[in-house]
Design a protein around this motif. Sequence first.
Motif, mmCIF file in Angstrom:
data_model
loop_
_atom_site.group_PDB
_atom_site.id
_atom_site.type_symbol
_atom_site.label_atom_id
_atom_site.label_comp_id
_atom_site.label_asym_id
_atom_site.label_seq_id
_atom_site.Cartn_x
_atom_site.Cartn_y
_atom_site.Cartn_z
ATOM 1 N N ASP A 1 0.707 -1.119 0.226
ATOM 2 C CA ASP A 1 0.010 -0.125 0.047
ATOM 3 C C ASP A 1 0.950 1.271 -0.013
ATOM 4 O O ASP A 1 0.540 2.393 -0.707
ATOM 5 C CB ASP A 1 -0.537 0.311 1.607
ATOM 6 C CG ASP A 1 -1.521 -0.794 1.085
ATOM 7 O OD1 ASP A 1 -3.117 -1.459 0.309
ATOM 8 O OD2 ASP A 1 -2.573 -1.479 1.984
ATOM 9 N N SER A 2 1.747 1.243 0.377
ATOM 10 C CA SER A 2 2.156 2.611 1.154
ATOM 11 C C SER A 2 2.875 2.889 -0.368
ATOM 12 O O SER A 2 3.474 3.807 -0.830
ATOM 13 C CB SER A 2 4.064 2.081 2.312
ATOM 14 O OG SER A 2 3.916 1.514 1.909
ATOM 15 N N ASP B 1 2.025 1.742 -3.413
ATOM 16 C CA ASP B 1 1.124 2.418 -4.061
ATOM 17 C C ASP B 1 1.030 4.174 -3.629
ATOM 18 O O ASP B 1 0.636 4.529 -4.486
ATOM 19 C CB ASP B 1 0.163 2.282 -4.116
ATOM 20 C CG ASP B 1 -0.337 0.583 -4.530
ATOM 21 O OD1 ASP B 1 0.939 0.828 -5.482
ATOM 22 O OD2 ASP B 1 -0.708 -0.764 -4.537
ATOM 23 N N GLN B 2 1.334 4.098 -2.516
ATOM 24 C CA GLN B 2 1.217 5.670 -2.309
ATOM 25 C C GLN B 2 2.233 6.256 -3.176
ATOM 26 O O GLN B 2 2.508 7.839 -3.144
ATOM 27 C CB GLN B 2 0.641 6.167 -1.084
ATOM 28 C CG GLN B 2 -0.600 5.528 -0.188
ATOM 29 C CD GLN B 2 -0.752 5.705 1.149
ATOM 30 O OE1 GLN B 2 0.687 6.604 1.716
ATOM 31 N NE2 GLN B 2 -1.232 5.924 1.558
ATOM 32 N N VAL B 3 3.139 5.761 -2.913
ATOM 33 C CA VAL B 3 4.736 6.817 -2.993
ATOM 34 C C VAL B 3 4.292 7.121 -4.470
ATOM 35 O O VAL B 3 4.639 7.828 -5.189
ATOM 36 C CB VAL B 3 5.365 6.394 -2.787
ATOM 37 C CG1 VAL B 3 6.552 7.015 -3.551
ATOM 38 C CG2 VAL B 3 5.948 5.877 -0.979
ATOM 39 N N GLN B 4 4.091 5.805 -5.122
ATOM 40 C CA GLN B 4 3.492 5.827 -6.883
ATOM 41 C C GLN B 4 2.943 6.886 -7.564
ATOM 42 O O GLN B 4 2.832 8.338 -7.875
ATOM 43 C CB GLN B 4 3.165 4.743 -7.460
ATOM 44 C CG GLN B 4 4.587 3.860 -7.229
ATOM 45 C CD GLN B 4 4.328 2.910 -8.265
ATOM 46 O OE1 GLN B 4 3.743 1.625 -8.763
ATOM 47 N NE2 GLN B 4 5.420 1.615 -8.980
ATOM 48 N N MET B 5 1.726 7.043 -6.413
ATOM 49 C CA MET B 5 0.634 8.539 -6.653
ATOM 50 C C MET B 5 1.403 9.222 -6.998
ATOM 51 O O MET B 5 0.475 10.377 -7.043
ATOM 52 C CB MET B 5 -0.346 7.967 -6.093
ATOM 53 C CG MET B 5 -1.487 7.021 -6.709
ATOM 54 S SD MET B 5 -2.986 6.448 -5.449
ATOM 55 C CE MET B 5 -3.756 8.156 -4.785
ATOM 56 N N ARG B 6 1.922 9.878 -5.646
ATOM 57 C CA ARG B 6 2.277 11.271 -5.172
ATOM 58 C C ARG B 6 4.059 11.298 -6.210
ATOM 59 O O ARG B 6 3.387 12.925 -6.614
ATOM 60 C CB ARG B 6 3.353 10.965 -3.673
ATOM 61 C CG ARG B 6 3.045 12.127 -3.421
ATOM 62 C CD ARG B 6 3.111 12.353 -1.370
ATOM 63 N NE ARG B 6 2.318 11.510 -0.770
ATOM 64 C CZ ARG B 6 2.524 10.712 0.204
ATOM 65 N NH1 ARG B 6 3.741 11.677 0.869
ATOM 66 N NH2 ARG B 6 1.740 10.015 0.561
ATOM 67 N N GLU C 1 1.374 12.624 -9.106
ATOM 68 C CA GLU C 1 0.365 13.752 -9.151
ATOM 69 C C GLU C 1 1.598 14.817 -9.623
ATOM 70 O O GLU C 1 1.503 15.724 -9.899
ATOM 71 C CB GLU C 1 0.147 13.933 -7.664
ATOM 72 C CG GLU C 1 -1.453 13.276 -7.862
ATOM 73 C CD GLU C 1 -2.126 12.921 -6.215
ATOM 74 O OE1 GLU C 1 -2.034 12.797 -5.876
ATOM 75 O OE2 GLU C 1 -0.905 14.459 -5.073
#
Length: 74
Positions: free
Chosen positions: A3-4, A6-11, A14
């Motif tokens: 999950d973390s 994925d969050q890094v990749q999303m950031r 962005e």
Amino acid sequence: MADSMDQVQMRVEEERQRNIQKVLARKPAVSSFYCESCGAPILEARRAAVPGVELCVTCQEIHELKSQHYKGAV
Ligand SMILES: [Zn+2]
């Protein structure tokens, strides 16, 4: 863990999108339909050839001659 990541990749994605938007906002490749200086219509061929063009051929030449003159005077 997954999950973390994925969050890094999303950031990162962005941030990348934001940078693209900034670049687009800074350099609008929108050519003027009319000369900013004299108001004469700018030919479609010139608008296509010079992205972000603001002056007609005549005003562009005058502008270039003036800047050459100033350079020569210094
Ligand atoms: Zn002009």
